[in-house]
Design an enzyme around this catalytic site. Structure first.
Site, PDB file in Angstrom:
ATOM      1  N   ILE A 137       1.000 -13.120   3.661  1.00 56.68           N
ATOM      2  CA  ILE A 137      -0.224 -12.318   3.704  1.00 56.68           C
ATOM      3  C   ILE A 137      -0.800 -12.168   2.305  1.00 56.68           C
ATOM      4  O   ILE A 137      -0.060 -11.915   1.345  1.00 56.68           O
ATOM      5  CB  ILE A 137       0.075 -10.917   4.269  1.00 56.68           C
ATOM      6  CG1 ILE A 137       0.648 -11.023   5.682  1.00 56.68           C
ATOM      7  CG2 ILE A 137      -1.188 -10.048   4.261  1.00 56.68           C
ATOM      8  CD1 ILE A 137       1.338  -9.772   6.161  1.00 56.68           C
ATOM      9  N   CYS A 138      -2.120 -12.309   2.203  1.00 55.47           N
ATOM     10  CA  CYS A 138      -2.783 -12.052   0.928  1.00 55.47           C
ATOM     11  C   CYS A 138      -3.513 -10.726   1.048  1.00 55.47           C
ATOM     12  O   CYS A 138      -4.584 -10.648   1.650  1.00 55.47           O
ATOM     13  CB  CYS A 138      -3.769 -13.169   0.611  1.00 55.47           C
ATOM     14  SG  CYS A 138      -4.728 -12.875  -0.873  1.00 55.47           S
ATOM     15  N   LEU A 139      -2.894  -9.666   0.556  1.00 55.80           N
ATOM     16  CA  LEU A 139      -3.522  -8.344   0.620  1.00 55.80           C
ATOM     17  C   LEU A 139      -3.133  -7.602  -0.652  1.00 55.80           C
ATOM     18  O   LEU A 139      -1.948  -7.471  -0.965  1.00 55.80           O
ATOM     19  CB  LEU A 139      -3.037  -7.583   1.864  1.00 55.80           C
ATOM     20  CG  LEU A 139      -3.633  -6.192   2.096  1.00 55.80           C
ATOM     21  CD1 LEU A 139      -5.135  -6.273   2.314  1.00 55.80           C
ATOM     22  CD2 LEU A 139      -2.976  -5.506   3.287  1.00 55.80           C
TER      23      LEU A 139
END
Lengths: 189, 283
Positions: free
Chosen positions: A85-87
């Site tokens: 995940i890119c957060l």
């Protein structure tokens, strides 16, 4: 690790029935959890239940929980290969005032508003920006196929009846964004 | 020269024995340490440090009666000995005497705060546990008495109605009136007793009592320039491990900007004392 904090967090999530998220403990310590997020309404993820693997490291809450999607999901900020995940809040924008619950809610919000300009999966992001209708079709298809518990799509059933293996059929359907005719065409070469 | 004088020979020898005792203790030779402390104390009975250390050994061995004896001796010699009050409190707690434990641990906390001792948080947690246990035993006794009292009151009310109806030639309307009144009285009684029951058992503590980092009750809250308070140790850990910013507002934050929030600390303690079931969240 602050076990009592993790325990309190789990209790708090279990008391909240309205938010569409849940979490359960995997194994007998509190370092591995599994969260679920209901796909938000009026999005291509509606109806899906997305499982998120959560790893709580020893220094929590002074380091973010590690999260990745276990359920395959078609989203510009999530790797379609491994669920990474890119957060920002799970990386350099983490603050110990955040919790597992707020992180899961942020993931839910990310499903509502993808950020293709800061992608995790470049291919998905390119499609999102370049051919949005196809992106939506594919994402919906993935939601139905991978995130809808106990439900086989009609297309898959038909292909299985036609004698293709489950693996072949799934691959063809995924390649055709769930379009049955295109999948058949691909399978028959 | 008196034996307790730091310059006397007996005292010098006792200090040497105590030092060897400490070495043994750190090597986990608790029995040998006890012998050395005993020797030191015999040699110099006005110096209480070996006795405090012997109590620590016996605490480790869970010989609680011996801990009590040594700590009581020390407190007679020096009423402001923090560790003696602390160990004595722990001994009372282990021997299931929470009310005695509360008295000693209160004393210990006062001393620990005055001297900014490193064990003050440990003392506070033990005090919270003592208060919770003391409350629990009181609460269960009260629950039994409450249930008994309620039953007896209801019996009396019923008998009272019976008496009133017996005296005269009661007609049906009389009986109905009295039965209705009895039911109303009974439900009011239930309500009153219920509110007492709730006072003795709660579930969730209000948010203002808890730190957003620990999710626990405040013990030593510090306030940031943004006006938000955090538990001191957790916030310091955040500043060193995560970054120099306020966890909620993300404004830049340095250790020197923090101020103790004594008002909040007192308010939390006040809340806990009014709602002793909540000590569970401070243990």
């Amino acid at each position: 690790m602050d076990l009592s904090r993790v325990q309190k967090e789990i209790k708090e999530i279990s008391l909240d029935k309205a938010s569409g998220i849940s979490v359960r403990v995997m194994g007998n310590d509190l370092t591995r959890l599994q969260g679920t997020i209901n796909g938000p309404k009026d999005t291509v993820y509606e109806g899906g239940v997305f499982v998120v693997d959560i790893e709580i490291k020893g220094v929590y809450p002074f380091e973010p929980p590690k999260m990745r999607f276990k359920t395959k999901i078609y989203h510009p900020n999530v790797s379609s290969q491994n669920g990474a995940i890119c957060l920002d809040i799970l990386k350099d924008q983490w603050s110990p005032a955040l919790t597992i619950k707020t992180a899961l809610l942020s993931l839910q919000a990310l499903l509502c508003s993808p950020e293709p300009n800061d992608p995790q999966d470049a291919v998905v992001a390119k499609l999102f920006l370049g051919d949005h209708p196809l992106f939506e079709r594919t994402a919906r298809h993935w939601t139905r196929t991978y995130a809808t518990p106990g439900q086989e799509t009609e297309g898959l059933t038909q292909l299985l009846e036609m004698g293709f293996t489950r693996e072949q059929a799934q691959e063809a359907l995924d390649g055709a964004a769930g379009d049955l005719n295109a999948a058949i065409a691909a399978l028959l070469g | 020269m008196v034996p307790g004088d730091p310059d006397s020979r007996a005292r010098k020898t006792a200090e040497e024995l105590k030092k060897r005792g400490n070495d043994c203790f750190h090597k986990n030779k608790v029995g040998a340490a006890i012998d050395l402390y005993t020797e030191a104390f015999t040699l110099c009975p006005t110096w209480c440090v070996p006795l405090v250390n012997r109590a620590l050994c016996n605490k480790k061995l869970e010989n609680w009666d011996k801990v009590v004896a040594d700590c009581e001796t020390v407190i007679r010699m020096d009423a402001t000995n923090l560790k003696a009050h602390f160990f004595l409190g722990l001994a009372h707690l282990s021997k299931n005497r929470p009310a005695d434990a509360v008295a000693n641990l209160n004393q210990a906390l006062k001393l620990a705060r005055k001297t900014e001792s490193s064990i003050k948080e440990e003392v506070w947690r033990a005090l919270a546990r003592a208060k919770y246990e003391s409350h629990s035993s009181e609460a269960s006794m009260r629950a039994v008495r409450r249930a008994d009292l309620l039953r007896r009151l209801k019996d009396l009310l019923r008998e009272d109605v019976g008496r009133r109806l017996k005296g005269k030639d009661a007609g049906l309307p009389d009986i109905i009136d009295n039965t209705e009144a009895l039911e109303a009285d009974n439900s009011l009684l239930d309500e009153i007793f219920r509110s007492d029951e709730l006072r003795y058992q709660g579930d969730d503590i209000p948010n203002w009592c808890t730190c957003q980092l620990t999710l626990d009750c405040f013990y030593e809250p510090v306030c940031t320039p943004s006006g938000i308070s955090y538990e001191q140790n957790a916030l310091l850990e955040h500043l060193s491990k995560v970054g120099e910013f306020d966890p909620v507002t993300r404004d830049p934050l340095r250790k020197k900007d923090l101020r103790k929030n004594i008002g909040l600390r007192n308010a939390v303690e006040c809340y806990l004392n009014d709602n002793p079931w909540a000590f569970y969240h401070a243990m």
